[in-house]
Design a protein around this motif. Structure first.
Motif, mmCIF file in Angstrom:
data_model
loop_
_atom_site.group_PDB
_atom_site.id
_atom_site.type_symbol
_atom_site.label_atom_id
_atom_site.label_comp_id
_atom_site.label_asym_id
_atom_site.label_seq_id
_atom_site.Cartn_x
_atom_site.Cartn_y
_atom_site.Cartn_z
ATOM 1 N N TYR A 1 36.099 41.084 44.408
ATOM 2 C CA TYR A 1 34.580 40.112 45.762
ATOM 3 C C TYR A 1 36.074 40.070 46.307
ATOM 4 O O TYR A 1 35.562 40.160 47.873
ATOM 5 N N SER B 1 36.683 42.553 48.464
ATOM 6 C CA SER B 1 35.397 43.370 48.973
ATOM 7 C C SER B 1 35.984 42.422 50.158
ATOM 8 O O SER B 1 35.261 42.985 51.320
ATOM 9 N N LEU B 2 35.723 41.174 50.007
ATOM 10 C CA LEU B 2 35.779 40.749 51.524
ATOM 11 C C LEU B 2 36.342 41.169 52.233
ATOM 12 O O LEU B 2 36.697 40.642 53.246
ATOM 13 N N ASN C 1 33.762 45.276 53.211
ATOM 14 C CA ASN C 1 33.190 46.630 52.478
ATOM 15 C C ASN C 1 32.728 46.473 51.144
ATOM 16 O O ASN C 1 33.383 46.446 50.247
ATOM 17 N N SER C 2 31.201 46.116 50.622
ATOM 18 C CA SER C 2 30.780 45.602 49.585
ATOM 19 C C SER C 2 31.012 46.819 48.789
ATOM 20 O O SER C 2 31.594 46.644 47.147
ATOM 21 N N SER C 3 31.161 47.716 49.185
ATOM 22 C CA SER C 3 31.398 49.071 48.510
ATOM 23 C C SER C 3 32.416 49.309 47.298
ATOM 24 O O SER C 3 32.239 49.810 46.449
ATOM 25 N N TYR D 1 33.320 47.066 45.389
ATOM 26 C CA TYR D 1 32.477 46.530 44.109
ATOM 27 C C TYR D 1 31.872 46.901 43.150
ATOM 28 O O TYR D 1 31.922 47.129 42.242
ATOM 29 N N ASP D 2 31.533 48.090 44.156
ATOM 30 C CA ASP D 2 30.415 49.446 43.152
ATOM 31 C C ASP D 2 30.645 49.812 41.969
ATOM 32 O O ASP D 2 30.358 49.447 41.221
#
Length: 98
Positions: free
Chosen positions: A63, A66-67, A71-73, A75-76
């Motif tokens: 996380y 991603s921060l 880009n929160s992707s 984390y996917d």
């Protein structure tokens, strides 16, 4: 007025190498924690709960990546990586209990 992402700059792209760096860092961190630190008495002999603790710790590392990348992707795909580590951890725990 609140701006939506479509009105702001387009989503930032990150490389696959950056994602792998996040996953390797997270897995290395929880591996070191699992090998070096003794679990608290309330978690000893409870591999499922310890797995949850390690999962949360690794999730926080990914996380953070991603921060930083905005880009929160990032984390996917992590959900495809962590189960393999947990499987190896639980297998080791089962063999050490025998």
């Amino acid at each position: 007025m609140v701006q939506t992402r479509s009105k702001r700059a387009a989503a930032k792209r990150v490389s696959a190498a950056y994602c792998w760096c996040a996953y390797i860092t997270a897995l290395a961190a929880i591996t070191v924690v699992a090998l070096v630190l003794e679990p608290p008495p309330s978690l000893q002999g409870r591999p499922l709960l310890l797995g949850l603790v390690y999962d949360v710790a690794a999730t926080l590392v990914v996380y953070a990546f991603s921060l930083f990348a905005d880009n929160s992707s990032v984390y996917d795909p992590y959900w495809c990586v962590l189960p393999l580590w947990l499987l190896a951890y639980w297998r080791d725990e089962a063999s050490s209990d025998s």
